[in-house]
Design a protein around this motif. Structure first.
Motif, PDB file in Angstrom:
ATOM      1  N   LYS A 136      24.494  32.241  46.866  1.00 21.13           N
ATOM      2  CA  LYS A 136      25.321  30.956  47.636  1.00 21.13           C
ATOM      3  C   LYS A 136      24.809  29.713  47.072  1.00 21.13           C
ATOM      4  O   LYS A 136      23.656  29.696  46.724  1.00 21.13           O
ATOM      5  N   SER A 137      25.810  28.867  46.833  1.00 23.76           N
ATOM      6  CA  SER A 137      25.339  27.568  46.484  1.00 23.76           C
ATOM      7  C   SER A 137      26.050  26.426  47.067  1.00 23.76           C
ATOM      8  O   SER A 137      27.050  27.035  48.002  1.00 23.76           O
ATOM      9  N   ALA A 138      25.906  25.457  46.947  1.00 22.27           N
ATOM     10  CA  ALA A 138      26.655  24.044  47.545  1.00 22.27           C
ATOM     11  C   ALA A 138      28.215  23.926  46.912  1.00 22.27           C
ATOM     12  O   ALA A 138      28.912  23.556  47.592  1.00 22.27           O
ATOM     13  N   LEU A 139      28.477  24.449  45.940  1.00 24.29           N
ATOM     14  CA  LEU A 139      29.743  24.521  45.141  1.00 24.29           C
ATOM     15  C   LEU A 139      30.638  25.620  45.577  1.00 24.29           C
ATOM     16  O   LEU A 139      32.065  25.553  45.617  1.00 24.29           O
ATOM     17  N   PHE A 140      30.029  26.891  46.014  1.00 27.92           N
ATOM     18  CA  PHE A 140      30.745  28.141  46.233  1.00 27.92           C
ATOM     19  C   PHE A 140      29.995  28.843  47.222  1.00 27.92           C
ATOM     20  O   PHE A 140      28.948  28.974  46.857  1.00 27.92           O
ATOM     21  N   PRO A 141      30.321  29.329  48.472  1.00 25.37           N
ATOM     22  CA  PRO A 141      31.312  29.205  49.182  1.00 25.37           C
ATOM     23  C   PRO A 141      31.689  27.995  50.032  1.00 25.37           C
ATOM     24  O   PRO A 141      32.314  28.182  50.909  1.00 25.37           O
ATOM     25  N   THR A 142      30.687  27.110  49.979  1.00 24.52           N
ATOM     26  CA  THR A 142      30.612  26.133  51.263  1.00 24.52           C
ATOM     27  C   THR A 142      31.882  25.373  51.392  1.00 24.52           C
ATOM     28  O   THR A 142      32.417  25.360  52.501  1.00 24.52           O
ATOM     29  N   PRO A 143      32.354  24.547  50.272  1.00 24.58           N
ATOM     30  CA  PRO A 143      33.582  23.977  50.448  1.00 24.58           C
ATOM     31  C   PRO A 143      34.712  24.836  50.786  1.00 24.58           C
ATOM     32  O   PRO A 143      35.998  24.487  51.312  1.00 24.58           O
ATOM     33  N   VAL A 144      34.664  26.157  50.399  1.00 32.22           N
ATOM     34  CA  VAL A 144      35.839  27.101  50.556  1.00 32.22           C
ATOM     35  C   VAL A 144      35.869  27.268  52.178  1.00 32.22           C
ATOM     36  O   VAL A 144      37.143  27.419  52.674  1.00 32.22           O
TER      37      VAL A 144
END
Length: 104
Positions: A45-53
């Motif tokens: 997991k990362s800050a760009l995916f899946p967090t904003p999703v």
């Protein structure tokens, strides 16, 4: 409280706010910006995916239920961004475990 609604520009601003809050808090919680290489087959997991999703998905659920709360939904956008970053950091692996044989 339930408000009557917001216009399209306010929706756009709220989605952008939710995305920025989610990414900023995810980086503050020390999630990596990008998943490890190769990105295509990475289960990290990362800050760009899946967090904003998750942030825009939960915010879309609130808006489809016509719940805007106060300030035309900007407070819900901020709270959704905070919740999604905390969810991805601490609860994501319990609800969505990595596939068998996948690297963690």
């Amino acid at each position: 409280m339930i408000s009557i609604g917001a216009n399209g520009f306010q929706y756009f601003v709220n989605y952008i706010v939710a995305i920025l809050v989610a990414i900023a808090l995810a980086l503050a919680l020390r999630l990596p910006l990008l998943p490890e290489n190769p990105i295509r087959f990475s289960w990290t997991k990362s800050a760009l995916f899946p967090t904003p999703v998750f942030a825009i998905g939960i915010l879309a659920i609130f808006y489809s239920l016509n719940v805007f709360w106060i300030y035309d939904g900007i407070v819900i956008a901020i709270l959704t961004g905070i919740f999604s970053a905390l969810f991805v950091k601490y609860l994501f692996d319990y609800i969505f475990p990595s596939p068998q044989g996948g690297a963690e």
